[in-house]
Write an enzyme that holds these catalytic residues in place. Structure first.
Site, PDB file in Angstrom:
ATOM      1  N   SER A  77      33.591  80.574  -1.918  1.00  0.00           N
ATOM      2  CA  SER A  77      34.937  79.802  -1.595  1.00  0.00           C
ATOM      3  C   SER A  77      35.300  79.190  -2.457  1.00  0.00           C
ATOM      4  O   SER A  77      36.902  78.441  -2.639  1.00  0.00           O
ATOM      5  CB  SER A  77      34.991  79.035  -0.535  1.00  0.00           C
ATOM      6  OG  SER A  77      34.198  78.160  -0.555  1.00  0.00           O
TER       7      SER A  77
ATOM      8  N   LYS B 271      37.551  72.077   5.692  1.00  0.00           N
ATOM      9  CA  LYS B 271      38.205  71.687   4.107  1.00  0.00           C
ATOM     10  C   LYS B 271      39.006  70.274   4.409  1.00  0.00           C
ATOM     11  O   LYS B 271      38.875  69.146   3.498  1.00  0.00           O
ATOM     12  CB  LYS B 271      37.739  72.607   3.168  1.00  0.00           C
ATOM     13  CG  LYS B 271      36.399  73.335   3.124  1.00  0.00           C
ATOM     14  CD  LYS B 271      37.201  75.163   2.871  1.00  0.00           C
ATOM     15  CE  LYS B 271      35.417  75.660   2.617  1.00  0.00           C
ATOM     16  NZ  LYS B 271      35.946  76.626   2.124  1.00  0.00           N
TER      17      LYS B 271
END
Length: 793
Positions: A672, A715
């Site tokens: 990611s 996140k």
């Protein structure tokens, strides 16, 4: 009916009476010695018949020389004479028993006794009981091998081989092991095979249950009795009284609706109580476990949907999706009235409320709660129990927890299911497959208990931190419900409405009117904790309460209104964050986002530098696993392929080295950070600064596309906690924004991107820092290219 009975009668069949010899219909030839005139005449008559059939029955009085029909038993054995030998003073015959018969009439003539008989057939009322009792009898015989001392070796082999049917087993034991005529005759007369087996067991162990009780009770020594009385702990609940006499055991067994197999098992185990002290102690422990496990006891479920909602809201702030799923489960259960329940698994970071949510479910449903921690369990026997052959053996945690619950329908929490281990003692996760499978757990067998136990009424709830650590076969049986990290706003509500109130009560400070300001809680969250849950927050509040208690007792007149100043005074130095937001815009320093164990979401600083001169090498460092290193290689390949689009001379890549570093020491994996690495490389090569307020996440492809990633909520929550103002996520993750807390949406600018080029527009500033090395290298490469072109021309 009369005609059918008439067909079964065999008229005028020769008949003899034996002294103490009872024959059973088994496939074994037996010898009979005859000396009385009536007996010899009957044998001769039978031997001269074509079928050579003879009736053999025992006389009731052994000493009677000429018994009448009333002095013999009317249940006899039909035999076939297979051998005939006349001696000087008596006659010997060998006979093969064929079956049981009932004597209706008898007449004494010159040819001996002639009888009118009716053949009898075995009765099979309960084949399951027959198999169980046959198993009990075989096990009893294995443990009492001294009983075989008079039996022929061939008969012993048949008895112990397991090839005999239940009825044959009872008859063989009656023939070769039981010696008392009256006992043999009782077994011969019992046509119901299950009852015959029970009669054999009772006979071998002491006639009947009441005789067993009296004989065992009388054999108890005074010392054992005194020791047992000294150890007994008086409890109000009768379930916790020690059972140290057979009368108590039988009374409890007969006065409660225990399953048939448990009653049978207890009665069989009671036969061991007459042994030595060690055997008696182990038998009592086993019986105690059998009788104290719940079999019929259960609590009445409260399926009121509104009550469930009320309890969940009282105990937990937020967690809307998990609460909704629990309410749906209760609704379905109420509609279907089905006892089978799905196996729920709450997973998420530590401190997010997994175990406490399970407790709330138990309270809402009015069920008892038991909890077993699976963390570090590496032995299958800890789940299934230990075999009774081991010294100190005991049941596994499943049966132990059911005993603690005292009901067959508790809420059973299997905590830390992701932390099971595998060792040479077996795989405990495999043992859990049977426990958690509704198709199998109706007959769960613990190695110690050795009897099937029904777990289908139990509501199992598993908890885990990381579902990827749960074995696939076990994970397949679980209905996974994610408990996401709390936002700052949720933590504030939880602290003010739950944690502070609880800690004030726990420290006995209710009368002092202690109050925490919202700013004080924010100070604790922002500077003294770094977590996804609220466990650290709870500890910090408890620490303040302890220090406040000391000041009250030492007359220091503390303030009972806890603000920012008091928090700093009581908690001291702030917690140092390893990943802080950059203080200024810098070239090559990008902020990524990651999911960190124990913390939830957090920012991920990435540094990219260039070395001139170089050889085109790309290095990715920082405690990384292969997937993340591969992502860095892909990011570099994309930038090199599309260098012209980003204003970079593609010819310089063979003359420089690129170093990508992740300063945080924590292990990192995943793809990611690809977009962030690509942006960092472009920043380092162009000299454009990266906006310190922008964080980004997303996998990068060779074509520069931003691809889907996981953990969006975590996140973005971590980015907000770290003070970021704008975040970039792939467009493919746009659907995840619907599940974001309102607080995150309101305080954080969230931009969806499709490509690296989109990320550059938001992340790079227009301010450029001149990198003389890159400029010089570019000029050199360009000059070399021009010279080469002239030479070719």
């Amino acid at each position: 009916m009369a005609d059918q009975k008439q067909d079964k009668l065999l008229l005028q069949l020769p008949m003899i009476f034996t002294r103490g010899q009872v024959l059973f219909p088994i496939s074994e030839v037996t010898g009979i010695d005859a000396g009385r005139e009536a007996t010899i005449n009957a044998i001769k008559t039978a031997y001269n018949r074509e079928d050579k059939h003879l009736i053999v029955t025992a006389q009731k009085v052994y000493t009677s020389a000429s018994p009448t029909l009333d002095e013999v038993y009317n249940i006899a054995t039909l035999v076939k004479i297979v051998g005939y030998h006349e001696r000087s003073a008596y006659t010997t015959i060998e006979v093969l028993p064929l079956g049981r018969v009932k004597i209706h009439e008898g007449v004494l003539s010159k040819d001996g006794w002639m009888g009118v008989i009716e053949p009898l057939e075995d009765i099979h009322e309960s084949p399951e009981d027959e198999k169980a009792l046959a198993s009990d009898l075989s096990e009893f015989l294995e443990e009492s091998s001294s009983l075989f001392y008079q039996a022929p070796s061939e008969a012993v082999k048949k008895i112990t081989s397991g090839v005999l049917s239940p009825g044959e087993l009872a008859d063989y034991v009656g023939e070769f092991i039981i010696n008392v005529t009256e006992q043999k005759q009782l077994i011969l007369e019992e046509l119901d095979v299950a009852k015959r087996l029970q009669l054999v067991l009772d006979t071998l162990s002491g006639s009947d249950a009441q005789d067993t009780v009296r004989s065992i009770a009388s054999s108890l020594s005074k010392k054992i009795k005194e020791d047992a009385d000294a150890k007994r702990v008086e409890e109000e609940d009768d379930d916790y009284e020690e059972l140290d006499t057979t009368e108590e055991i039988l009374n409890k067994l007969n006065s409660n609706p225990y399953p048939k197999n448990i009653k049978r098992r207890v009665k069989r185990e009671m036969r061991r109580l007459g042994g030595n002290d060690n055997d008696r102690s182990r038998a009592l422990d086993y019986i105690d476990w059998l009788l104290k496990i719940p079999y019929w006891q259960k609590t009445e479920d409260n399926n009121d949907i509104e009550n469930v909602k009320k309890v969940l809201d009282e105990d937990h702030y937020g967690l809307e999706d998990p609460k909704k799923r629990i309410v749906e489960y209760i609704a379905v259960k109420k509609m279907t009235n089905d006892s089978n329940t799905p196996i729920i698994c709450f997973y998420g970071e530590p401190g997010t409320g997994k175990t406490s949510l399970a407790k709330s479910i138990a309270r809402a449903l009015n069920r008892k709660l038991v909890k077993s921690s699976l963390g570090g369990v590496d032995d299958e026997a800890k789940i299934r129990g230990f075999l009774r052959t081991y010294v100190g053996a005991q049941p596994g945690m499943i049966i132990q927890s059911m005993k603690r619950a005292g009901s067959i329908n508790p809420v059973f929490v299997l905590d830390e299911v992701d932390k099971l281990s595998v060792s040479g003692h077996g795989d405990p996760s495999s043992a859990l497959l049977e426990v958690l499978d509704p198709e199998q757990n109706t007959e769960f067998v613990d190695h110690y208990i050795e009897e099937p136990y029904d777990l289908s009424n139990v509501m199992f709830i598993a908890t885990a931190n990381y579902i990827e650590n749960i074995p696939p076969a076990l994970r397949d049986r679980l209905e996974l419900i994610h408990l996401p990290p709390y936002t700052e706003d949720e933590k504030i509500h939880i602290a003010l409405e739950h944690l502070v109130v609880r800690q004030i009560k726990a420290h006995g400070l209710e009368e002092y009117g202690i109050e925490f300001t919202r700013e004080a809680v924010i100070e604790i969250i922002g500077h003294y904790t770094l977590e996804a849950g609220v466990r650290g927050l709870d500890k910090a509040i408890a620490s303040i309460m302890r220090k406040l208690s000391v000041e009250i007792l030492t007359n220091k007149n503390p303030s009972f209104k806890i603000g920012v100043k008091e928090v700093r005074n009581y908690l001291g130095d702030e917690l140092v964050r390893s990943n802080r937001k950059q203080s200024e815009d810098k070239v090559g320093v990008v902020t990524g986002m990651a999911v960190v164990g124990g913390v939830g979401g957090d920012i991920l600083p990435i540094e990219v530098t260039t070395q001139v001169p170089g050889s085109g090498k790309v290095s990715v460092t920082g405690n990384l696993k292969d997937l993340m290193k591969e992502s860095g290689t892909i990011a570099m390949a994309h930038v090199r392929s599309f260098a012209k689009d980003y204003g970079i001379d593609s010819k310089i890549f063979d003359r420089i080295n690129i170093h990508i570093h992740f300063p945080d020491a924590a292990p990192k994996d995943g793809n990611s950070a690809g977009i962030a690495m690509a942006v960092g490389i472009i920043s380092a090569l162009t000299g454009r600064k990266v906006n310190k307020d922008v964080a980004m996440t997303g996998e990068v492809s060779l074509m520069g596309n931003a691809l889907m990633i996981g953990g969006v909520r975590e996140k973005l929550t971590g980015a907000l906690r770290a003070g970021m103002k704008k975040t970039l996520i792939p467009r493919q993750n746009e659907r995840d924004l619907k599940k974001l807390p309102k607080e995150v949406k309101d305080k954080l600018e969230i931009v969806v991107i499709d490509t690296v080029e989109d990320a550059i527009k938001h992340a790079l500033t227009e301010e450029v820092v001149i990198n003389n090395d890159i400029i010089t290298l570019t000029k050199i490469v360009q000059q070399e290219h021009d010279d080469s072109a002239k030479t070719l021309a």
